[in-house]
Design a protein around this motif. Sequence first.
Motif, PDB file in Angstrom:
ATOM      1  N   PRO A  78     -48.419 -41.907  -6.832  1.00 52.30           N
ATOM      2  CA  PRO A  78     -48.553 -41.356  -8.182  1.00 52.30           C
ATOM      3  C   PRO A  78     -47.195 -41.229  -8.867  1.00 52.30           C
ATOM      4  CG  PRO A  78     -49.819 -40.062  -6.609  1.00 52.30           C
ATOM      5  CD  PRO A  78     -48.951 -40.992  -5.818  1.00 52.30           C
ATOM      6  N   ALA A  82     -47.865 -37.258 -12.728  1.00 53.62           N
ATOM      7  CA  ALA A  82     -49.271 -37.271 -12.308  1.00 53.62           C
ATOM      8  C   ALA A  82     -49.718 -35.869 -11.909  1.00 53.62           C
ATOM      9  CB  ALA A  82     -49.457 -38.228 -11.139  1.00 53.62           C
ATOM     10  N   ASP A 127     -52.993 -39.966 -13.854  1.00 54.16           N
ATOM     11  CA  ASP A 127     -51.631 -40.477 -13.905  1.00 54.16           C
ATOM     12  C   ASP A 127     -51.521 -41.480 -15.050  1.00 54.16           C
ATOM     13  OD1 ASP A 127     -49.104 -41.469 -13.453  1.00 54.16           O
ATOM     14  OD2 ASP A 127     -49.484 -42.117 -11.393  1.00 54.16           O
TER      15      ASP A 127
END
Length: 181
Positions: A78, A82, A127
């Motif tokens: 991520p 995120a 994200d």
Amino acid sequence: MTKVINKKFLVTASSIALALILAGCGGGSKDSATTAAAEESLVDTQEEVAQVTGGFDSPVVAPDGVSYTLSAPSQFTPGKFASGQVPGQRFEKFSVSVSNGSSADLDLATLMVKGSSASGECVDIFDGDSGINGAPQEPLAAGGSITFGWALSCAGAVGDELKVGLSNNQVNIVEVTGKLS
């Protein structure tokens, strides 16, 4: 000075009176068996079985003619901004392709994606830097198609079973089964 004291007294007295009134609300029931049964039914609700099941990378067509294809999940990292990732878990991303073969527009804004592994429930990851923003907010016209990204944070190891379910308007539509990557 007297007005200030009277105000403080009124505020204090009102607060005490309100607390006493609220304390009397929601009194107990004399029939504890009924209460226990009602509480148990709230906790032990059975989850509805999906209308159709399948696997990742294969189209799964719901009774209304809408086709859902979830790509096989892959591990990802991520981005900095995120949200939803749980430290120590696997971060899995996949795409959701929807083809609206029904005769009506499809409201994807109410689409829910729920994942679980052998180790428990997964958590959604959002994200924007990776294009994982949730379900589209615009209805999908009859005959239209769309693909969007989704990601989950799941406990478990590579090869553990992963189930992903899609529901819309509180109806479990699709459940696909595969493995954590």
